[in-house]
Motif scaffolding. Structure first.
Motif, PDB file in Angstrom:
ATOM      1  N   UNK A 192       0.806  -1.235  -0.172  1.00 11.91           N
ATOM      2  CA  UNK A 192       0.052  -0.049   0.074  1.00 11.91           C
ATOM      3  C   UNK A 192       0.816   1.243  -0.194  1.00 11.91           C
ATOM      4  N   UNK A 193       0.288   2.413  -0.396  1.00 10.65           N
ATOM      5  CA  UNK A 193       0.924   3.719  -0.661  1.00 10.65           C
ATOM      6  C   UNK A 193      -0.240   4.844  -0.146  1.00 10.65           C
ATOM      7  N   UNK A 194       0.195   5.616   0.996  1.00 11.17           N
ATOM      8  CA  UNK A 194      -0.696   6.617   1.493  1.00 11.17           C
ATOM      9  C   UNK A 194      -0.456   7.938   0.505  1.00 11.17           C
ATOM     10  N   UNK A 195      -1.640   8.235  -0.088  1.00 14.53           N
ATOM     11  CA  UNK A 195      -0.939   9.401  -0.925  1.00 14.53           C
ATOM     12  C   UNK A 195      -0.949  10.767  -0.326  1.00 14.53           C
ATOM     13  N   UNK A 196      -1.489  10.883   0.806  1.00 12.74           N
ATOM     14  CA  UNK A 196      -1.215  12.025   1.685  1.00 12.74           C
ATOM     15  C   UNK A 196      -1.437  13.380   1.277  1.00 12.74           C
ATOM     16  N   UNK A 197      -2.435  13.494   0.495  1.00 11.55           N
ATOM     17  CA  UNK A 197      -2.434  14.818  -0.256  1.00 11.55           C
ATOM     18  C   UNK A 197      -2.304  16.232   0.505  1.00 11.55           C
ATOM     19  N   UNK A 198      -2.509  16.133   1.732  1.00  7.17           N
ATOM     20  CA  UNK A 198      -2.403  17.383   2.530  1.00  7.17           C
ATOM     21  C   UNK A 198      -0.946  17.764   2.608  1.00  7.17           C
ATOM     22  N   UNK A 199      -0.020  16.754   2.947  1.00  5.94           N
ATOM     23  CA  UNK A 199       1.138  17.005   3.026  1.00  5.94           C
ATOM     24  C   UNK A 199       2.298  16.683   2.196  1.00  5.94           C
ATOM     25  N   UNK A 200       1.675  15.762   1.151  1.00  5.43           N
ATOM     26  CA  UNK A 200       2.751  15.529  -0.104  1.00  5.43           C
ATOM     27  C   UNK A 200       3.092  16.511  -0.864  1.00  5.43           C
ATOM     28  N   UNK A 201       4.269  17.031  -1.141  1.00  2.00           N
ATOM     29  CA  UNK A 201       4.611  18.073  -1.975  1.00  2.00           C
ATOM     30  C   UNK A 201       4.181  18.069  -3.410  1.00  2.00           C
ATOM     31  N   UNK A 202       4.037  16.705  -3.838  1.00  2.00           N
ATOM     32  CA  UNK A 202       3.776  16.431  -5.178  1.00  2.00           C
ATOM     33  C   UNK A 202       2.632  17.245  -5.467  1.00  2.00           C
ATOM     34  N   UNK A 203       1.546  17.586  -4.565  1.00  2.00           N
ATOM     35  CA  UNK A 203       0.421  18.281  -4.860  1.00  2.00           C
ATOM     36  C   UNK A 203       0.780  19.579  -5.353  1.00  2.00           C
TER      37      UNK A 203
END
Length: 426
Positions: free
Chosen positions: A222-233
């Motif tokens: 699994x991989x947690x996308x973490x949209x709030x903290x992931x700077x890929x956003x």
């Protein structure tokens, strides 16, 4: 006999020939140029759903432009394949995770989302051979869950709680990714006998698969996308949305305004635009119940008594979805903002109906709030300026709440305006 004077005739004849050549050359050049322009418009087919993400149209919102004397432009992110601006984030997050090895082909992407990011992940993940599991607050519009399930994602609906609570939807999504990794590791051990892969037995189900049917079974971690903290956003908008706006306006943009949830859009776009021209003003529009307006304008989000962990977000603070937050994310901290405005639910509701009636734009709640922000900026800067905002998604995901007359009536939000009087414009 007097000599015949031919000079004038020769000059006239020469001039006529020259004019004819100019006209002939012009039409030849025009035809060639027009043909070239026409051929340039013929674009090759895009490579699958992934290649169709981004490069969305930037349109003039006629009614708001004419009412304010500014050019108010909206980036039509609802035209992405997954129907929202979050397609850009989903693509960037998955691409970077696969490249780094954090996500394996055949793995499951997990996320805690109020809807749009989840839908985008569920749209993009299969294109990379991955699954998607979403944890969603149960006060989100029911149609978002229905769309997710139709897209093949597994969905957990949980009650809204503070981010500091272990059962906040984001924290549960993080745990699900860890569980998937643990199960994948155990399955790998179970599937090997004497160092050789063992063929799966028909009807055999592990204890872990019994506990997590559909989500963890037969996935490669699994991989947690973490949209709030992931700077890929942030990078999705810094590398994509921002440059597109700059190109589509030929650099003639005076201001940008948008609301923030994760903060990725407003941060990525504002940073890029201000790097191109420090004269461009960038603003936040914040809904009720969010602390970002106070953070931008006063430097503090809330009093000590309201500190995160003690203050539980009231699900009826706002009916807008996907925007507004009471903590600082890594993505939002990248934003370059010159100021902020507050919008109300009533303004967002009225704006959505005004745009539907006058422009044929059927927009979601965050898009409507962004347009409220665009008018606020226009009024502040005065006529003659070009202002860009984001049209995040359309209204199809908001039928059970934002576009439901009975729901709106419960909270005194029934639209009554005939024009833009709710924005103090006659």
């Amino acid at each position: 006999m007097a000599p015949v004077r031919t000079t004038g005739a020769i000059v006239a004849s020469t001039a006529a020939i020259s004019i004819s050549m100019v006209i002939f050359s012009y039409f030849l050049f025009f035809k060639k140029t027009n043909s070239t322009l026409h051929s340039n418009k013929k674009k090759k087919p895009r490579n699958g759903v992934v290649d169709a993400i981004g490069n969305t149209p930037l349109i003039r919102i006629n009614s708001l432009s004419e009412a304010t004397g500014c050019e108010i432009l909206g980036k039509c992110e609802f035209l992405n394949p997954g129907g929202s601006v979050k397609d850009r984030v989903a693509l960037k997050v998955i691409e970077e995770a696969l490249e780094s090895g954090d996500l394996a082909p055949g793995g499951v992407v997990t996320e805690g989302s109020a809807g749009s990011t989840a839908i985008s992940l569920a749209t993009v993940a299969p294109a990379f051979g991955c699954k998607c599991h979403v944890v969603i607050p149960d006060d989100a519009a029911i149609e978002k869950s229905q769309i997710l399930e139709a897209l093949g994602a597994t969905v957990e609906r949980v009650r809204p709680v503070s981010i500091t609570h272990k059962d906040h939807f984001v924290n549960i999504a993080r745990r699900r990714a860890l569980e998937a990794n643990e199960l994948a590791a155990k399955d790998k051990k179970v599937s090997q006998v004497d160092g050789k892969d063992r063929e799966p037995m028909d009807g055999f189900v592990t204890d872990q698969e019994k506990e997590n049917p559909g989500l963890l079974s037969h996935c490669n971690g699994g991989f947690f996308a973490d949209q709030f903290e992931n700077l890929a956003n942030f990078r999705a908008h810094y590398e994509g949305t921002g440059p597109e706006i700059w190109e589509q306006t030929d650099g003639n943009v005076d201001a940008f305004v948008a609301a923030a949830g994760t903060g990725g859009t407003v941060a990525g776009v504002s940073t890029f635009l201000q790097e191109k021209s420090p004269k461009i003003k960038c603003f936040l529009i914040d809904p009720p119940g969010s602390g970002l307006f106070n953070k931008v304008t006063r430097g503090v989000m809330y009093t000590k008594e309201e500190a995160e962990g003690r203050r539980l977000k009231n699900p009826f603070d706002t009916i807008t979805e996907g925007i507004g937050i009471n903590r600082l994310t890594k993505n939002f901290m990248m934003a370059k903002l010159d100021g902020a405005f507050q919008g109300t639910d009533k303004e967002a509701v009225e704006m959505s109906r005004f745009l539907l009636k006058n422009d044929g734009l059927f927009l979601g709640s965050s898009s409507a709030m962004n347009c409220v922000g665009a008018v606020r900026v226009a009024k502040g800067l005065g006529p003659g300026h070009t202002i860009v905002t984001i049209l995040c998604d359309n209204g199809m995901r908001h039928l059970s709440k934002f576009y439901d007359p009975k729901y709106l009536a419960q909270y005194g939000l029934t639209p009554t305006a005939t024009g833009l009087e709710f924005m103090s414009i006659k």
